[in-house]
Design a protein around this motif. Structure first.
Motif, PDB file in Angstrom:
ATOM      1  N   TYR A 153      10.935  18.817  -8.034  1.00  0.00           N
ATOM      2  CA  TYR A 153       9.996  19.061  -9.139  1.00  0.00           C
ATOM      3  C   TYR A 153      10.524  20.202 -10.016  1.00  0.00           C
ATOM      4  O   TYR A 153      10.554  20.102 -11.252  1.00  0.00           O
ATOM      5  N   LYS A 154      10.946  21.286  -9.388  1.00  0.00           N
ATOM      6  CA  LYS A 154      11.442  22.446 -10.150  1.00  0.00           C
ATOM      7  C   LYS A 154      12.698  22.100 -10.948  1.00  0.00           C
ATOM      8  O   LYS A 154      12.853  22.514 -12.107  1.00  0.00           O
ATOM      9  N   VAL A 155      13.574  21.302 -10.340  1.00  0.00           N
ATOM     10  CA  VAL A 155      14.803  20.909 -11.039  1.00  0.00           C
ATOM     11  C   VAL A 155      14.465  20.018 -12.241  1.00  0.00           C
ATOM     12  O   VAL A 155      14.928  20.255 -13.368  1.00  0.00           O
ATOM     13  N   LEU A 156      13.655  18.989 -12.016  1.00  0.00           N
ATOM     14  CA  LEU A 156      13.315  18.071 -13.103  1.00  0.00           C
ATOM     15  C   LEU A 156      12.514  18.772 -14.196  1.00  0.00           C
ATOM     16  O   LEU A 156      12.715  18.523 -15.387  1.00  0.00           O
ATOM     17  N   GLY A 157      11.590  19.645 -13.784  1.00  0.00           N
ATOM     18  CA  GLY A 157      10.802  20.377 -14.769  1.00  0.00           C
ATOM     19  C   GLY A 157      11.666  21.279 -15.633  1.00  0.00           C
ATOM     20  O   GLY A 157      11.479  21.369 -16.852  1.00  0.00           O
ATOM     21  N   THR A 158      12.629  21.923 -15.011  1.00  0.00           N
ATOM     22  CA  THR A 158      13.543  22.805 -15.756  1.00  0.00           C
ATOM     23  C   THR A 158      14.414  22.000 -16.717  1.00  0.00           C
ATOM     24  O   THR A 158      14.662  22.415 -17.856  1.00  0.00           O
ATOM     25  N   LEU A 159      14.880  20.829 -16.281  1.00  0.00           N
ATOM     26  CA  LEU A 159      15.693  19.973 -17.137  1.00  0.00           C
ATOM     27  C   LEU A 159      14.881  19.381 -18.285  1.00  0.00           C
ATOM     28  O   LEU A 159      15.402  19.167 -19.390  1.00  0.00           O
ATOM     29  N   MET A 160      13.605  19.113 -18.022  1.00  0.00           N
ATOM     30  CA  MET A 160      12.762  18.487 -19.042  1.00  0.00           C
ATOM     31  C   MET A 160      12.466  19.408 -20.219  1.00  0.00           C
ATOM     32  O   MET A 160      12.297  18.954 -21.353  1.00  0.00           O
ATOM     33  N   ARG A 161      12.431  20.701 -19.967  1.00  0.00           N
ATOM     34  CA  ARG A 161      12.064  21.639 -21.038  1.00  0.00           C
ATOM     35  C   ARG A 161      12.993  21.547 -22.249  1.00  0.00           C
ATOM     36  O   ARG A 161      12.506  21.381 -23.381  1.00  0.00           O
ATOM     37  N   PRO A 162      14.323  21.631 -22.097  1.00  0.00           N
ATOM     38  CA  PRO A 162      15.171  21.499 -23.284  1.00  0.00           C
ATOM     39  C   PRO A 162      15.148  20.093 -23.884  1.00  0.00           C
ATOM     40  O   PRO A 162      15.329  19.931 -25.101  1.00  0.00           O
ATOM     41  N   LEU A 203       3.168  23.962  -9.813  1.00  0.00           N
ATOM     42  CA  LEU A 203       3.734  22.618  -9.814  1.00  0.00           C
ATOM     43  C   LEU A 203       2.554  21.649  -9.861  1.00  0.00           C
ATOM     44  O   LEU A 203       2.093  21.156  -8.826  1.00  0.00           O
ATOM     45  N   PRO A 204       2.008  21.402 -11.054  1.00  0.00           N
ATOM     46  CA  PRO A 204       0.762  20.639 -11.151  1.00  0.00           C
ATOM     47  C   PRO A 204       0.928  19.183 -10.720  1.00  0.00           C
ATOM     48  O   PRO A 204       1.909  18.526 -11.066  1.00  0.00           O
ATOM     49  N   GLU A 209       0.839  -1.198   0.000  1.00  0.00           N
ATOM     50  CA  GLU A 209       0.000   0.000   0.000  1.00  0.00           C
ATOM     51  C   GLU A 209       0.873   1.247   0.000  1.00  0.00           C
ATOM     52  O   GLU A 209       1.878   1.327   0.716  1.00  0.00           O
ATOM     53  N   LEU A 210       0.490   2.196  -0.830  1.00  0.00           N
ATOM     54  CA  LEU A 210       1.239   3.448  -0.901  1.00  0.00           C
ATOM     55  C   LEU A 210       0.930   4.320   0.318  1.00  0.00           C
ATOM     56  O   LEU A 210      -0.220   4.370   0.773  1.00  0.00           O
ATOM     57  N   PRO A 211       1.915   5.025   0.830  1.00  0.00           N
ATOM     58  CA  PRO A 211       1.642   5.968   1.915  1.00  0.00           C
ATOM     59  C   PRO A 211       0.874   7.173   1.377  1.00  0.00           C
ATOM     60  O   PRO A 211       0.806   7.381   0.163  1.00  0.00           O
ATOM     61  N   GLU A 212       0.281   7.935   2.271  1.00  0.00           N
ATOM     62  CA  GLU A 212      -0.362   9.180   1.832  1.00  0.00           C
ATOM     63  C   GLU A 212       0.703  10.121   1.308  1.00  0.00           C
ATOM     64  O   GLU A 212       1.728  10.333   1.959  1.00  0.00           O
ATOM     65  N   LEU A 213       0.468  10.653   0.116  1.00  0.00           N
ATOM     66  CA  LEU A 213       1.462  11.502  -0.534  1.00  0.00           C
ATOM     67  C   LEU A 213       1.017  12.957  -0.466  1.00  0.00           C
ATOM     68  O   LEU A 213      -0.107  13.281  -0.861  1.00  0.00           O
ATOM     69  N   HIS A 214       1.897  13.808   0.016  1.00  0.00           N
ATOM     70  CA  HIS A 214       1.618  15.236   0.112  1.00  0.00           C
ATOM     71  C   HIS A 214       2.837  16.008  -0.365  1.00  0.00           C
ATOM     72  O   HIS A 214       3.974  15.566  -0.183  1.00  0.00           O
ATOM     73  N   PRO A 215       2.627  17.170  -0.988  1.00  0.00           N
ATOM     74  CA  PRO A 215       3.779  17.994  -1.392  1.00  0.00           C
ATOM     75  C   PRO A 215       4.650  18.343  -0.194  1.00  0.00           C
ATOM     76  O   PRO A 215       4.148  18.619   0.895  1.00  0.00           O
ATOM     77  N   THR A 216       5.958  18.319  -0.407  1.00  0.00           N
ATOM     78  CA  THR A 216       6.926  18.676   0.633  1.00  0.00           C
ATOM     79  C   THR A 216       7.913  19.681   0.037  1.00  0.00           C
ATOM     80  O   THR A 216       8.070  19.747  -1.189  1.00  0.00           O
ATOM     81  N   PRO A 217       8.587  20.472   0.875  1.00  0.00           N
ATOM     82  CA  PRO A 217       9.590  21.411   0.341  1.00  0.00           C
ATOM     83  C   PRO A 217      10.656  20.707  -0.497  1.00  0.00           C
ATOM     84  O   PRO A 217      11.051  21.189  -1.566  1.00  0.00           O
ATOM     85  N   GLY A 218      11.141  19.540  -0.028  1.00  0.00           N
ATOM     86  CA  GLY A 218      12.148  18.815  -0.785  1.00  0.00           C
ATOM     87  C   GLY A 218      11.613  18.300  -2.104  1.00  0.00           C
ATOM     88  O   GLY A 218      12.296  18.351  -3.138  1.00  0.00           O
ATOM     89  N   GLY A 219      10.370  17.803  -2.083  1.00  0.00           N
ATOM     90  CA  GLY A 219       9.751  17.328  -3.315  1.00  0.00           C
ATOM     91  C   GLY A 219       9.523  18.454  -4.310  1.00  0.00           C
ATOM     92  O   GLY A 219       9.715  18.285  -5.518  1.00  0.00           O
ATOM     93  N   ASP A 220       9.121  19.624  -3.796  1.00  0.00           N
ATOM     94  CA  ASP A 220       8.910  20.782  -4.675  1.00  0.00           C
ATOM     95  C   ASP A 220      10.223  21.222  -5.327  1.00  0.00           C
ATOM     96  O   ASP A 220      10.244  21.587  -6.504  1.00  0.00           O
ATOM     97  N   ARG A 221      11.302  21.176  -4.552  1.00  0.00           N
ATOM     98  CA  ARG A 221      12.602  21.553  -5.134  1.00  0.00           C
ATOM     99  C   ARG A 221      12.991  20.582  -6.239  1.00  0.00           C
ATOM    100  O   ARG A 221      13.468  21.001  -7.308  1.00  0.00           O
TER     101      ARG A 221
END
Length: 279
Positions: free
Chosen positions: A22-31, A78-79, A8-20
């Motif tokens: 997300y921003k890194v991966l999203g920025t890398l994904m664009r190019p 961060l959708p 069973e998956l744990p309850e997932l909630h946005p976290t500061p580390g996860g948001d950081r």
């Protein structure tokens, strides 16, 4: 022979580390995406610059989350996506999905409703949630939308946040399906991948919808009938389809796609083929 049950998956909630992350991966994904697709946006001004919202969009390929999430990301959001739970158990991808706090959907179980509760939490915190109401990639051979499930309607009515309809066209040329008939005349499909030459991917973003105007009782705690949920769902998908028609420069077929019979039917005939409320 029994199949091993996934943990069973744990309850997932946005976290500061996860948001950081997300921003890194999203920025890398664009190019990276830019090497295979030229993305063109129309109506990006319709995306809110602050506050929570729900995006609903057509679903043609597994590349859609990147395509649809692109515009909210560059506008500062961060959708979080509702996605089938099996993705959260996959090696590497599963870790990323969990770390970024996307929302697993376990169909046909009590946990299916839990995904909407998690999505409500994201929206209550001012975030954005993306839903593909069809629930899976379309099986319609020309990639028009299929009948949709009612989860997006339930979420929108219970939170009161605006719904942003979006349509896209072009990424199915990068990663999609090709339909053919086998030697017995049975229709089958195979994966189609084409990375080069670079494809043009167009995304059209509609004006925010307040779906509370479509029901008798707009209060978040109100109980809505199956007919109301179906009407709201169809209104959202009608707007998505209209945007897709404008992108494609052609009209969608009349009637409702029956995936089991693999044909279009008048709406009254296709009622039995529609997903039930809550699916």
């Amino acid at each position: 022979m029994s199949t091993a049950k996934r943990p069973e998956l744990p309850e997932l909630h946005p976290t500061p580390g996860g948001d950081r992350l997300y921003k890194v991966l999203g920025t890398l994904m664009r190019p990276v995406y830019a090497t295979i697709g030229k993305v063109r946006f129309e109506g990006i001004e319709n995306l809110p610059t602050n506050g929570s919202y729900i995006v609903v969009a057509n679903h043609t390929t597994e590349l859609d989350p990147v395509t649809i999430g692109y515009a909210p990301f560059i506008k500062g959001a961060l959708p979080r996506f509702l996605a089938k739970d099996s993705l959260f158990h996959a090696p590497v991808l599963g870790y990323i999905m969990r770390k970024l706090a996307h929302i697993p959907v376990v169909r046909g179980s009590a946990d299916a409703r839990k995904s909407l509760d998690t999505a409500r939490g994201v929206l209550a915190a001012g975030g954005a949630v993306v839903i593909f109401p069809e629930g899976t990639t379309t099986t319609e051979e020309s990639n028009w939308p299929m009948p949709a499930r009612t989860g997006a309607a339930r979420l929108a009515l219970s939170t009161g946040v605006p719904v942003i309809p979006m349509a896209h066209w072009g990424d199915q040329e990068i990663l999609g399906y090709e339909y053919y008939n086998d030697e017995n005349g049975k229709q089958k499909y195979r994966r189609k991948v084409s990375l080069f030459p670079r494809k043009t991917v167009r995304v059209k973003i509609g004006k925010p919808m307040d779906v509370r105007t479509l029901v008798a009782d707009p209060r978040p705690e109100a109980k809505h009938t199956r007919a109301e949920l179906r009407d709201v769902t169809e209104s959202m998908m009608a707007e998505v389809t209209r945007l897709l028609e404008e992108l494609r420069g052609e009209k969608a077929p009349q009637g409702v796609w029956n995936a089991s019979a693999r044909r279009y039917e008048p709406a009254a005939e296709s009622d039995t083929a529609q997903p039930k409320a809550g699916e």
